[in-house]
Enzyme design. Structure first.
Site, PDB file in Angstrom:
ATOM      1  N   ASN A  70      65.930  46.842  78.158  1.00 47.01           N
ATOM      2  CA  ASN A  70      65.388  45.593  77.615  1.00 47.01           C
ATOM      3  C   ASN A  70      64.139  45.925  76.792  1.00 47.01           C
ATOM      4  O   ASN A  70      63.084  46.213  77.357  1.00 47.01           O
ATOM      5  CB  ASN A  70      65.031  44.648  78.775  1.00 47.01           C
ATOM      6  N   LYS A 119      62.388  43.987  75.015  1.00 48.70           N
ATOM      7  CA  LYS A 119      61.461  42.853  74.888  1.00 48.70           C
ATOM      8  C   LYS A 119      61.092  42.678  73.394  1.00 48.70           C
ATOM      9  O   LYS A 119      61.922  42.945  72.540  1.00 48.70           O
ATOM     10  CB  LYS A 119      60.244  43.044  75.780  1.00 48.70           C
ATOM     11  N   HIS A 174      65.441  36.034  82.774  1.00 51.94           N
ATOM     12  CA  HIS A 174      64.431  37.081  82.959  1.00 51.94           C
ATOM     13  C   HIS A 174      63.128  36.420  83.423  1.00 51.94           C
ATOM     14  O   HIS A 174      62.810  35.306  82.996  1.00 51.94           O
ATOM     15  CB  HIS A 174      64.220  37.840  81.642  1.00 51.94           C
ATOM     16  N   GLU A 187      60.177  36.758  82.584  1.00 48.02           N
ATOM     17  CA  GLU A 187      59.261  36.338  81.501  1.00 48.02           C
ATOM     18  C   GLU A 187      59.728  35.019  80.876  1.00 48.02           C
ATOM     19  O   GLU A 187      58.910  34.222  80.413  1.00 48.02           O
ATOM     20  CB  GLU A 187      59.143  37.467  80.455  1.00 48.02           C
ATOM     21  N   GLU A 231      65.262  41.872  90.065  1.00 48.89           N
ATOM     22  CA  GLU A 231      63.988  42.350  89.540  1.00 48.89           C
ATOM     23  C   GLU A 231      62.838  41.657  90.268  1.00 48.89           C
ATOM     24  O   GLU A 231      62.456  40.527  89.900  1.00 48.89           O
ATOM     25  CB  GLU A 231      63.877  42.023  88.047  1.00 48.89           C
ATOM     26  N   GLY A 273      56.857  45.893  85.055  1.00 45.38           N
ATOM     27  CA  GLY A 273      55.733  46.318  84.214  1.00 45.38           C
ATOM     28  C   GLY A 273      54.491  46.711  84.980  1.00 45.38           C
ATOM     29  O   GLY A 273      53.434  46.916  84.382  1.00 45.38           O
ATOM     30  N   SER A 288      59.887  48.718  86.913  1.00 39.59           N
ATOM     31  CA  SER A 288      59.219  50.030  86.880  1.00 39.59           C
ATOM     32  C   SER A 288      60.174  51.199  87.171  1.00 39.59           C
ATOM     33  O   SER A 288      59.792  52.160  87.850  1.00 39.59           O
ATOM     34  CB  SER A 288      58.022  50.032  87.826  1.00 39.59           C
TER      35      SER A 288
HETATM   36  C1  PEP Z   1      62.002  44.204  82.745  1.00 42.94           C
HETATM   37  O1  PEP Z   1      61.213  43.630  82.018  1.00 42.94           O
HETATM   38  O2  PEP Z   1      63.147  43.760  82.905  1.00 42.94           O
HETATM   39  C2  PEP Z   1      61.569  45.414  83.427  1.00 42.94           C
HETATM   40  C3  PEP Z   1      62.265  45.853  84.419  1.00 42.94           C
HETATM   41  O3  PEP Z   1      60.406  46.007  82.956  1.00 42.94           O
HETATM   42  P1  PEP Z   1      59.772  47.398  83.458  1.00 42.94           P
HETATM   43  O4  PEP Z   1      60.894  48.406  83.564  1.00 42.94           O
HETATM   44  O5  PEP Z   1      58.775  47.756  82.414  1.00 42.94           O
HETATM   45  O6  PEP Z   1      59.163  47.137  84.792  1.00 42.94           O
END
Ligand code: PEP
Length: 262
Positions: free
Chosen positions: A12, A14, A104, A106, A174, A180, A220
């Site tokens: 992803n 973003k 997601h 966000e 997630e 992040g 992460s």
């Molecule tokens: C995400 O935004 O779906 C995500 C998993 O981000 P990150 O891997 O940076 O934690």
């Protein structure tokens, strides 16, 4: 029942990489995986660029016959009409987009997408022949108050309210506190929640559908921790944010089998 769930590693991006950067990135990723003799049938790799990159990436994948799957980061709940700024799933399908992120964290947090909106978007994806990657996960406060599984399981049940049991989906667990933050869940935590999600899927869609559905972990993920997640029987891949923007790191995550002997 024996099932073969092909692992999926999904990047992803973003709101990163314009269409020119996207072309260079995807070319490099494809070369890197080909050089390493990656078996695309044993682990599927997908990129989820911004909308404005999709046509360029699609053209590249098609021209060079690259076996990377294409995903979008969002879609409209509507198919067409007076919805300024929205993107229809039908348009995404025409660009050979196979997957679309829905729910997601966000989008849930920054765009006030609640479970009802997520359900209508999952239905829109299904109508357009896209596979929704349904993102679910608890915040740190949810974790403290309800434990790890309750919120993601409730979000998944709500997300499936408007699609038939036969709809193909991918689920991405997630934990919001892991996105992040550099602080991934432990493999054991991820495995337990993914197992609870599979049990809920069996309840909603039947045990065959649950056994065939891929459930990803996200939050992460890096090349140094992907192996531990992939050893969990109910984790079928990863949704990768930050680390998907580094070609070598993402290629290494996709090639987890080669360097860890899973
Ligand atoms: C995400 O935004 O779906 C995500 C998993 O981000 P990150 O891997 O940076 O934690």
């Amino acid at each position: 029942m024996v099932t073969t769930r092909t692992p999926l590693i999904a990047g992803n991006w973003k709101m990163n990489l314009d269409h020119l950067q996207a072309i260079a990135f995807v070319q490099k990723l494809a070369w890197s995986l080909k050089d390493a003799k990656h078996d695309f049938e044993s682990v599927e790799a997908a990129v989820f660029p911004p909308f404005t990159d999709l046509r360029s990436v699609q053209t590249l994948l098609d021209a060079d016959k690259l076996v990377l799957a294409l995903g979008a980061q969002d879609l409209s709940a509507q198919d067409s009409g007076a919805y300024t700024g929205e993107i229809s799933g039908r348009f995404l399908s025409k660009l050979d987009v196979r997957y679309v992120l829905v729910g997601h964290s966000e989008r849930r947090t920054l765009h006030a997408e609640d479970d009802g909106v997520v359900a209508t978007k999952v239905a829109a994806a299904h109508r357009s022949g896209l596979v929704p990657v349904i993102c679910v996960g608890e915040t740190a406060a949810d974790l403290e108050q309800h434990g790890p599984s309750a919120v993601p399981v409730a979000q998944l049940r709500a997300a499936l309210a408007e699609v038939p049991a036969s709809a193909e989906i991918v689920v991405a667990y997630e934990p919001v506190w892991a996105i992040g933050s550099g602080q991934a869940a432990t493999a054991e935590q991820a495995g337990q929640v993914c197992s609870a999600l599979r049990t809920a899927l069996a309840d909603v869609a039947g045990s065959d559908a649950a056994a065939a559905t891929r459930i990803l972990y996200g939050g992460s993920v890096k090349s140094s921790n992907i192996a531990s997640f992939m050893r969990e029987p109910d984790v079928d891949g990863a949704l990768v944010g930050g680390a998907s923007l580094d070609v070598d790191e993402f290629a290494s995550i996709v090639r987890f089998q080669a360097h860890v002997g899973v």
